[in-house]
Design a protein around this motif. Structure first.
Motif, PDB file in Angstrom:
ATOM      1  N   VAL A  63       0.654  -1.010  -0.406  1.00  0.00           N
ATOM      2  CA  VAL A  63       0.044  -0.345   0.191  1.00  0.00           C
ATOM      3  C   VAL A  63       0.890   1.474  -0.010  1.00  0.00           C
ATOM      4  N   ARG A  64       0.445   2.226  -0.555  1.00  0.00           N
ATOM      5  CA  ARG A  64       1.316   3.604  -1.217  1.00  0.00           C
ATOM      6  C   ARG A  64       0.341   4.642  -0.652  1.00  0.00           C
ATOM      7  N   VAL A  65       0.879   6.240   0.294  1.00  0.00           N
ATOM      8  CA  VAL A  65      -0.294   6.550   0.319  1.00  0.00           C
ATOM      9  C   VAL A  65      -0.494   7.735  -1.191  1.00  0.00           C
ATOM     10  N   GLY A  66      -1.683   7.907  -1.317  1.00  0.00           N
ATOM     11  CA  GLY A  66      -2.126   8.757  -2.650  1.00  0.00           C
ATOM     12  C   GLY A  66      -2.701   7.389  -3.304  1.00  0.00           C
ATOM     13  N   ARG A  67      -2.616   6.388  -3.461  1.00  0.00           N
ATOM     14  CA  ARG A  67      -2.519   5.419  -4.520  1.00  0.00           C
ATOM     15  C   ARG A  67      -4.121   4.838  -3.965  1.00  0.00           C
ATOM     16  N   GLN A  68      -4.891   4.600  -4.781  1.00  0.00           N
ATOM     17  CA  GLN A  68      -6.481   4.060  -5.163  1.00  0.00           C
ATOM     18  C   GLN A  68      -6.340   2.584  -5.007  1.00  0.00           C
ATOM     19  N   GLU A  69      -7.358   2.407  -3.842  1.00  0.00           N
ATOM     20  CA  GLU A  69      -7.432   0.628  -4.536  1.00  0.00           C
ATOM     21  C   GLU A  69      -8.554   0.462  -4.321  1.00  0.00           C
ATOM     22  N   VAL A  70      -9.401  -0.583  -4.151  1.00  0.00           N
ATOM     23  CA  VAL A  70     -10.680  -1.240  -4.639  1.00  0.00           C
ATOM     24  C   VAL A  70     -10.893  -2.496  -3.649  1.00  0.00           C
ATOM     25  N   GLU A  94     -13.676  -8.525  -8.633  1.00  0.00           N
ATOM     26  CA  GLU A  94     -14.177  -7.826  -8.171  1.00  0.00           C
ATOM     27  C   GLU A  94     -13.411  -6.288  -8.712  1.00  0.00           C
ATOM     28  N   ILE A  95     -12.391  -6.339  -8.816  1.00  0.00           N
ATOM     29  CA  ILE A  95     -11.328  -5.102  -8.742  1.00  0.00           C
ATOM     30  C   ILE A  95     -11.626  -4.689 -10.093  1.00  0.00           C
ATOM     31  N   GLU A 100     -14.971  -0.030 -13.330  1.00  0.00           N
ATOM     32  CA  GLU A 100     -15.750  -0.009 -14.418  1.00  0.00           C
ATOM     33  C   GLU A 100     -17.230   1.402 -13.617  1.00  0.00           C
ATOM     34  N   ARG A 101     -17.871   0.367 -11.967  1.00  0.00           N
ATOM     35  CA  ARG A 101     -18.612   1.401 -12.066  1.00  0.00           C
ATOM     36  C   ARG A 101     -17.327   2.257 -11.521  1.00  0.00           C
ATOM     37  N   TYR A 102     -16.770   2.120 -10.905  1.00  0.00           N
ATOM     38  CA  TYR A 102     -16.158   3.758  -9.963  1.00  0.00           C
ATOM     39  C   TYR A 102     -16.123   5.007 -11.100  1.00  0.00           C
ATOM     40  N   ASN A 103     -15.705   4.624 -12.401  1.00  0.00           N
ATOM     41  CA  ASN A 103     -15.042   5.298 -13.709  1.00  0.00           C
ATOM     42  C   ASN A 103     -16.267   6.042 -14.346  1.00  0.00           C
ATOM     43  N   LYS A 104     -17.724   5.114 -14.193  1.00  0.00           N
ATOM     44  CA  LYS A 104     -18.708   5.970 -14.765  1.00  0.00           C
ATOM     45  C   LYS A 104     -19.273   6.338 -13.519  1.00  0.00           C
ATOM     46  N   SER A 105     -19.082   6.394 -12.067  1.00  0.00           N
ATOM     47  CA  SER A 105     -19.889   7.031 -10.964  1.00  0.00           C
ATOM     48  C   SER A 105     -19.084   8.483 -11.241  1.00  0.00           C
ATOM     49  N   LYS A 106     -18.103   8.537 -11.384  1.00  0.00           N
ATOM     50  CA  LYS A 106     -16.576  10.170 -11.611  1.00  0.00           C
ATOM     51  C   LYS A 106     -17.382  10.708 -12.433  1.00  0.00           C
ATOM     52  N   ALA A 107     -17.623  10.134 -13.723  1.00  0.00           N
ATOM     53  CA  ALA A 107     -17.931  10.902 -14.641  1.00  0.00           C
ATOM     54  C   ALA A 107     -19.288  11.171 -14.198  1.00  0.00           C
ATOM     55  N   VAL A 108     -20.285  10.862 -13.618  1.00  0.00           N
ATOM     56  CA  VAL A 108     -21.792  11.533 -13.734  1.00  0.00           C
ATOM     57  C   VAL A 108     -21.409  12.889 -12.352  1.00  0.00           C
ATOM     58  N   HIS A 109     -20.314  12.604 -11.375  1.00  0.00           N
ATOM     59  CA  HIS A 109     -20.556  13.549 -11.040  1.00  0.00           C
ATOM     60  C   HIS A 109     -19.599  14.489 -10.707  1.00  0.00           C
ATOM     61  N   SER A 110     -18.259  14.314 -12.442  1.00  0.00           N
ATOM     62  CA  SER A 110     -18.138  16.030 -13.227  1.00  0.00           C
ATOM     63  C   SER A 110     -19.484  16.658 -13.584  1.00  0.00           C
ATOM     64  N   ILE A 111     -19.993  15.753 -13.941  1.00  0.00           N
ATOM     65  CA  ILE A 111     -21.267  16.054 -14.646  1.00  0.00           C
ATOM     66  C   ILE A 111     -22.101  16.912 -14.001  1.00  0.00           C
ATOM     67  N   ILE A 112     -22.595  16.051 -12.997  1.00  0.00           N
ATOM     68  CA  ILE A 112     -23.696  17.290 -11.837  1.00  0.00           C
ATOM     69  C   ILE A 112     -22.438  18.689 -10.899  1.00  0.00           C
ATOM     70  N   ARG A 113     -21.203  17.768 -10.203  1.00  0.00           N
ATOM     71  CA  ARG A 113     -20.555  19.681  -9.928  1.00  0.00           C
ATOM     72  C   ARG A 113     -20.627  20.130 -11.409  1.00  0.00           C
ATOM     73  N   ALA A 291      -6.826   1.546 -13.808  1.00  0.00           N
ATOM     74  CA  ALA A 291      -5.211   2.390 -14.352  1.00  0.00           C
ATOM     75  C   ALA A 291      -4.739   1.221 -12.308  1.00  0.00           C
ATOM     76  N   SER A 292      -5.794   0.171 -10.822  1.00  0.00           N
ATOM     77  CA  SER A 292      -3.933  -0.292 -10.377  1.00  0.00           C
ATOM     78  C   SER A 292      -4.189  -1.334 -10.663  1.00  0.00           C
ATOM     79  N   ASP A 293      -4.488  -2.077 -12.639  1.00  0.00           N
ATOM     80  CA  ASP A 293      -3.083  -2.774 -13.326  1.00  0.00           C
ATOM     81  C   ASP A 293      -2.299  -2.395 -13.604  1.00  0.00           C
ATOM     82  N   ASP A 294      -2.357  -0.996 -14.134  1.00  0.00           N
ATOM     83  CA  ASP A 294      -1.001  -0.237 -14.805  1.00  0.00           C
ATOM     84  C   ASP A 294      -0.229  -0.269 -13.741  1.00  0.00           C
ATOM     85  N   GLN A 295      -0.667  -0.065 -12.478  1.00  0.00           N
ATOM     86  CA  GLN A 295      -0.126  -0.328 -11.969  1.00  0.00           C
ATOM     87  C   GLN A 295       1.035  -0.464 -10.651  1.00  0.00           C
TER      88      GLN A 295
END
Length: 323
Positions: A63-70, A94-95, A100-113, A291-295
């Motif tokens: 684990v690294r500070v600043g890194r995203q994890e599922v 599951e990761i 996939e769900r988070y990326n979709k939710s993040k896109a929605v959140h960006s539009i709402i903001r 992103a986690s696979d790339d990391q």
């Protein structure tokens, strides 16, 4: 901009056994502290016993500070605000699903903001949470995910009929959706092992790789010449990790077509390598990666590079001793 922060979903806390995306904020004696990105960055903890199935030799490598994890939710104490999480109980499948769900939710959140910001410029202050209450969370209920509703609205604006959204808000929302929801390229990857112990070993592998890439290139040329109409095509590359490990990667607009293209390239690679007395072993078949696979891949390459440097250094010392 704190007034423009809010959770992505209607419920305040995640449920037990729910997969969530987090960012590591700090590492303590009891475990790893994280913020839940989909729940307004509320704090959670991954206990040390829930970080890995294996014995932990170096926590900083896991684990690294600043890194995203599922992670998966183990326990929620809504009264005290405690959320216990597990990293070791999450499977690779599951990761991918959570990303996939988070990326979709993040896109929605960006539009709402963005919508809240645009509306605030013309009227009184409009907060994202207000827009979620008006129609955002209701779209999740009706369409399983608000992202799917937003995508559908590009061709069927009637999607928003019956929801609490004014004509002025709808006009701005459609402008934002048209601008932001352009096709997002998806990375497809296969992990391979290639060997050839014939006299032309290295050249045989290079020739087989080139043949597989030529298949993708010819497809692109036909597309450019109008012989076929498929804008989902992406470039396919093969990268050496450390002999005999390689990865084949392609970026595509369409997931299913990307999987089919990369799988075909892997098939051609195997056939061509076999002709040259080589062998291809597919360690992990073509699949969508995030992103986690790339990391993880970057971490592996860094680790192998350090190990090679140590080996080179040991050889140098031995040479000096002999002199």
């Amino acid at each position: 901009m704190s007034d423009f922060n809010c959770r992505m979903y209607e419920k305040k806390y995640p449920e037990e056994n729910e997969l969530v995306m987090v960012t590591v904020t700090s590492v303590g004696e009891m475990g790893v502290y994280v913020s839940l990105l989909e729940y307004n960055n509320i704090e959670g903890m991954i206990l040390l016993s829930e970080i890995s199935r294996r014995r932990i030799r170096s926590l900083t490598k896991l684990v690294r500070v600043g890194r995203q994890e599922v992670v998966v939710v183990v326990r929620v104490d809504k009264e005290k605000g405690y959320i216990d999480l597990s990293k070791r109980r999450v499977t690779p499948e599951e990761i991918t699903k959570c990303e996939e769900r988070y990326n979709k939710s993040k896109a929605v959140h960006s539009i709402i903001r963005h919508l809240a910001t645009r509306l605030t410029m013309d009227e009184k202050v409009i907060k994202p949470k207000q827009l979620y209450k008006q129609f955002g969370w209701a779209l999740y209920t009706k369409y399983q995910h608000a992202y799917d509703a937003f995508r559908l609205s590009i061709s069927e604006p009637a999607v928003f009929e019956g929801f609490d959204i004014s004509p002025d808000q709808l006009k701005v929302l459609m402008e934002i959706i048209s601008h932001k929801l352009k096709p997002q390229p998806m990375k497809i990857r296969a992990d391979l092992e290639m060997t050839c112990f014939d006299y032309e070993g290295i050249d045989a592998i290079k020739a087989a790789v080139l043949a597989s890439q030529n298949h993708a290139i010819q497809f692109a040329q036909k597309n450019a010449e109008g012989q076929i109409d498929d804008k989902s095509f992406g470039v396919v590359t093969v990268t050496l990790i450390a002999p005999p490990l390689y990865v084949m990667v392609g970026t595509f607009d369409d997931k299913e077509k990307g999987l089919a293209m990369l799988s075909k390239c892997v098939e051609i690679l195997g056939e061509e390598l076999e002709k040259r007395k080589g062998r291809l072993t597919v360690k992990i078949p073509a699949r969508a990666v995030g992103a986690s696979d790339d990391q993880e891949l970057d971490d592996l390459m860094e680790q192998l590079e350090r190990e090679n440097e140590l080996v080179d250094g040991d050889n140098s010392d031995e040479d000096e001793d002999e002199n």
